[in-house]
Design a protein around this motif. Structure first.
Motif, short mmCIF file in Angstrom:
data_model
loop_
_atom_site.label_atom_id
_atom_site.label_comp_id
_atom_site.label_asym_id
_atom_site.label_seq_id
_atom_site.Cartn_x
_atom_site.Cartn_y
_atom_site.Cartn_z
N LYS A 183 0.86 -1.18 0.00
CA LYS A 183 0.00 0.00 0.00
C LYS A 183 0.89 1.23 0.00
O LYS A 183 1.89 1.28 0.73
N PRO A 207 -4.19 7.72 0.31
CA PRO A 207 -3.61 6.75 -0.61
C PRO A 207 -3.10 7.41 -1.89
O PRO A 207 -3.67 8.42 -2.33
N VAL A 208 -2.05 6.87 -2.44
CA VAL A 208 -1.51 7.35 -3.72
C VAL A 208 -2.00 6.39 -4.80
O VAL A 208 -1.50 5.27 -4.94
N THR A 268 -1.25 1.03 -8.56
CA THR A 268 -2.03 1.03 -7.32
C THR A 268 -3.48 1.38 -7.63
O THR A 268 -3.78 2.15 -8.54
N GLY A 278 -4.67 2.88 -3.02
CA GLY A 278 -3.21 2.89 -2.98
C GLY A 278 -2.60 1.51 -2.88
O GLY A 278 -1.42 1.37 -2.55
#
Length: 317
Positions: A111, A120-121, A195, A199
């Motif tokens: 993650k 989250p990316v 992702t 993410g």
């Protein structure tokens, strides 16, 4: 960065995120504000239920502890490391990187979050690559030193303490030295995937082996601000270059399983490694799940990487 697709390319749901959004509050202020909101809700609930002062105090303490826990996550950047000599740029867009290599099945769950905001990316391109059960890297069999042949410049002496210093030895270490051009067309145990909205990305592979001078590890890179196209992942920059590490208890168990048991290479312990900074999860130490009585059935490894999307960390400096 381009690559040839062996499987279906990742779904192009959204354009990759551009430069990270403006941050108008420091990490500490973000956490404090979030904590205050939780406390406010807890207090309101306590009043509605005519709870005692002690119960309200307990709720506040719990919320504060939760805010503290969040701060701990958001403050820590995952350690940057060297790229190593055996990186190949997004050569295989896939999640199952095993090919025909023998070894203990490994599910690698990753993650990626922004270490400042904890968000989250999404749509990032994550690379992973590692050696096989006997220490060989695909594309570099003539360079990497698997099967028990130790390089003459392998590190010796007392285990390092604190942060690693100096440049790791080159030629067969997989941890340092300048980049080498591939000498073969093999690409096992390498892959790149994107992702999701949370993410997260998962890879299917095998538990890595070891070779002289390094503990058991997996390399990784995280690329952002690029675009997913029919040709692969284009543009952007590398915001994180790191390595994942395995607890000694699990590695010891793999020594009893074929083909790991056939290795004649002296294994470097986690505490002796010149790249791992001994900082636990922040340094790339994976959380592992496996049957201690039968590790051959498979291992699930997971970790959350805290990255700085605005920065460039390509692991070459």
């Amino acid at each position: 960065m381009t690559g040839n697709t062996e499987e279906n390319l990742p779904e192009n749901e959204n354009k990759p995120e551009g430069p990270a959004h403006k941050r108008n509050m420091t990490r500490r202020k973000v956490v404090v504000a979030g904590g205050a909101a939780v406390v406010g809700v807890g207090a309101a609930g306590a009043l509605a239920m005519t709870a005692s002062a002690d119960e309200a105090s307990d709720a506040t303490d719990t919320a504060s502890a939760s805010a503290s826990s969040t701060a701990e996550v958001c403050y820590k950047l995952t350690s940057e490391t060297t790229e190593g000599p055996y990186y190949i740029d997004a050569d295989k867009l896939r999640q199952d990187i095993t090919e025909d290599k023998e070894g203990i099945p490994l599910t690698l769950k990753l993650k990626v979050i922004d270490s400042e905001t904890c968000k989250p990316v999404a749509n990032a391109a994550v690379d992973v690559w590692h050696c096989d059960a006997l220490g060989l890297y695909s594309g570099y069999e003539s360079f990497s030193q698997g099967g028990g042949t130790a390089p003459t410049d392998a590190p010796t002496g007392e285990p390092p303490s604190g942060e690693p210093t100096g440049e790791p030895p080159s030629g067969g270490t997989g941890g340092g030295g300048g980049h080498e051009e591939p000498t073969s067309d093999t690409r096992y145990l390498r892959g790149t995937w994107k992702t999701d909205k949370k993410g997260c990305v998962t890879f299917t592979t095998i538990f890595p082996g070891w070779y002289q001078g390094r503990c058991v590890h997996i390399h990784t890179k995280v690329h952002v601000d690029g675009e997913w196209t029919d040709a692969g992942y284009e543009g952007g920059h590398t915001c994180h270059t790191g390595q994942f590490f395995f607890e000694e208890e699990a590695v010891l168990l793999t020594e009893e399983v074929d083909p790991y048991s056939t290795s004649t290479t002296t294994r470097t312990l986690l505490t002796e490694d010149t790249i791992y900074d001994q900082s636990g999860t922040t340094g790339g130490l994976l959380k592992l799940k496996y049957n201690k009585n039968n590790i051959a059935k498979g291992v699930t490894a997971s970790i959350t990487m805290g990255v700085a999307p605005d920065e460039t960390n390509d692991g070459t400096s």
